[in-house]
Motif scaffolding. Structure first.
Motif, PDB file in Angstrom:
ATOM      1  N   GLN A   1       0.827  -1.204   0.000  1.00 41.57           N
ATOM      2  CA  GLN A   1       0.000   0.000   0.000  1.00 41.57           C
ATOM      3  C   GLN A   1       0.863   1.256   0.000  1.00 41.57           C
ATOM      4  O   GLN A   1       1.924   1.295   0.627  1.00 41.57           O
TER       5      GLN A   1
ATOM      6  N   ASP B   1      -4.318   9.777  -3.712  1.00 37.80           N
ATOM      7  CA  ASP B   1      -5.125   8.558  -3.646  1.00 37.80           C
ATOM      8  C   ASP B   1      -4.371   7.508  -2.844  1.00 37.80           C
ATOM      9  O   ASP B   1      -3.147   7.396  -2.930  1.00 37.80           O
ATOM     10  N   LYS B   2      -5.108   6.746  -2.094  1.00 37.61           N
ATOM     11  CA  LYS B   2      -4.537   5.601  -1.387  1.00 37.61           C
ATOM     12  C   LYS B   2      -4.667   4.404  -2.320  1.00 37.61           C
ATOM     13  O   LYS B   2      -5.760   4.106  -2.797  1.00 37.61           O
ATOM     14  N   VAL B   3      -3.538   3.741  -2.581  1.00 38.14           N
ATOM     15  CA  VAL B   3      -3.483   2.690  -3.587  1.00 38.14           C
ATOM     16  C   VAL B   3      -3.044   1.381  -2.940  1.00 38.14           C
ATOM     17  O   VAL B   3      -2.146   1.362  -2.093  1.00 38.14           O
ATOM     18  N   THR B   4      -3.670   0.304  -3.350  1.00 41.45           N
ATOM     19  CA  THR B   4      -3.233  -1.032  -2.969  1.00 41.45           C
ATOM     20  C   THR B   4      -2.728  -1.731  -4.223  1.00 41.45           C
ATOM     21  O   THR B   4      -3.457  -1.840  -5.213  1.00 41.45           O
TER      22      THR B   4
ATOM     23  N   THR C   1       0.494   5.874  -0.817  1.00 36.86           N
ATOM     24  CA  THR C   1      -0.282   7.048  -1.168  1.00 36.86           C
ATOM     25  C   THR C   1       0.428   7.749  -2.312  1.00 36.86           C
ATOM     26  O   THR C   1       1.649   7.925  -2.282  1.00 36.86           O
TER      27      THR C   1
ATOM     28  N   ILE D   1      -5.573   7.515 -11.606  1.00 39.07           N
ATOM     29  CA  ILE D   1      -5.096   7.535 -10.220  1.00 39.07           C
ATOM     30  C   ILE D   1      -4.575   8.940  -9.979  1.00 39.07           C
ATOM     31  O   ILE D   1      -3.699   9.414 -10.696  1.00 39.07           O
TER      32      ILE D   1
ATOM     33  N   LEU E   1      -3.154  -2.295  -9.611  1.00 40.12           N
ATOM     34  CA  LEU E   1      -3.305  -1.177  -8.675  1.00 40.12           C
ATOM     35  C   LEU E   1      -4.788  -0.964  -8.438  1.00 40.12           C
ATOM     36  O   LEU E   1      -5.579  -0.914  -9.396  1.00 40.12           O
ATOM     37  N   TRP E   2      -5.162  -0.836  -7.174  1.00 39.45           N
ATOM     38  CA  TRP E   2      -6.556  -0.696  -6.769  1.00 39.45           C
ATOM     39  C   TRP E   2      -6.741   0.609  -6.001  1.00 39.45           C
ATOM     40  O   TRP E   2      -5.956   0.908  -5.096  1.00 39.45           O
ATOM     41  N   VAL E   3      -7.793   1.355  -6.366  1.00 37.96           N
ATOM     42  CA  VAL E   3      -8.153   2.585  -5.669  1.00 37.96           C
ATOM     43  C   VAL E   3      -9.622   2.477  -5.273  1.00 37.96           C
ATOM     44  O   VAL E   3     -10.479   2.250  -6.132  1.00 37.96           O
TER      45      VAL E   3
END
Length: 179
Positions: free
Chosen positions: A33, A97-100, A35, A93, A119-121
C-alpha cells in the motif's frame, strides 16, 4: 527520479516482515500500500504511467523478499529482471489517492516467471499489468533456469502453467518484430 527513499523503506519493511514470519508462498498474492505523492503525477494531474512501472518494481521487490527469493538473489549473486510487459489502464489515479498494489506469479515456464500486478483505488482496479520476468546471473546476464530457482526456494514439484490469456500474450509476443 527513482524513488530511492521508498525503495529503502520497502527493503527494510519487507525484510522485517519476513523475519517476523510474514512470509509468502510462491503462489500467494502480496499486497503493498502507498499514497500517491506529488512527484508521482504528470501534467494531467494523474499518476504518470512511467511511475506506475517504477512502483511496480517496489511491489515485486516486496514479493521477492517475503517469498524468500531476496535472500537467494544475494547468496547466488543473481538479479531479478523484467523482459517484457503489457499493461491496461482503466481508471485514473490522482494525487493523494490511497493505492493497494497486488503482485502474484501467474505462470512459470523453463525460463520465465510471469507476474501479474494490479493497482486498486477505493476497491476498483485502476490498472493491470502482466510481466515476463527472469532471475539472472549478475556476472553473465544470462537467465537462470526456472526449475533451478524453484529448487533453491524449496519448490521441487511446482507446476504453474499459463492460463489461456497469459498463453495468448506469450504467443502474440513471439510474433512481434524486433528492430
Amino acid at each position: 527520479m527513482y524513488p530511492f527513499l521508498r525503495l529503502a523503506k520497502t527493503l527494510a519493511k519487507s525484510s522485517l516482515d519476513f523475519k517476523q514470519g510474514d512470509k509468502l508462498r510462491l503462489t500467494d498474492t502480496a499486497t503493498y500500500q502507498f499514497t500517491v505523492q506529488l512527484n508521482d503525477i504528470d501534467n494531467f494531474l494523474e499518476m504518470n504511467n512511467g511511475r506506475i512501472f517504477t512502483l511496480f518494481d517496489l511491489g515485486r521487490t516486496d514479493f521477492a523478499i517475503r517469498a524468500g527469493l531476496g535472500k537467494k538473489l544475494l547468496e547466488n549473486r543473481w538479479g531479478f529482471v523484467v523482459a517484457g510487459s503489457t499493461i491496461q489502464y482503466k481508471k485514473r489515479i490522482r494525487a493523494f489517492d490511497k493505492v493497494t498494489m497486488k503482485t502474484r506469479v501467474v505462470a512459470i515456464d523453463g525460463r520465465w516467471f510471469y507476474m501479474e500486478q494490479t493497482l486498486w483505488v477505493k476497491g476498483v482496479c485502476a490498472c493491470h499489468a502482466l510481466l515476463r520476468t527472469a532471475v539472472t546471473n549478475i556476472k553473465t546476464g544470462k537467465s537462470i533456469d526456472s526449475q533451478d530457482v524453484l529448487n533453491q526456494l524449496g519448490y521441487h514439484d511446482v507446476s504453474l502453467p499459463p492460463d489461456e490469456w497469459v498463453q495468448a500474450w506469450i504467443d502474440a509476443d513471439k510474433l512481434r518484430p524486433f528492430p
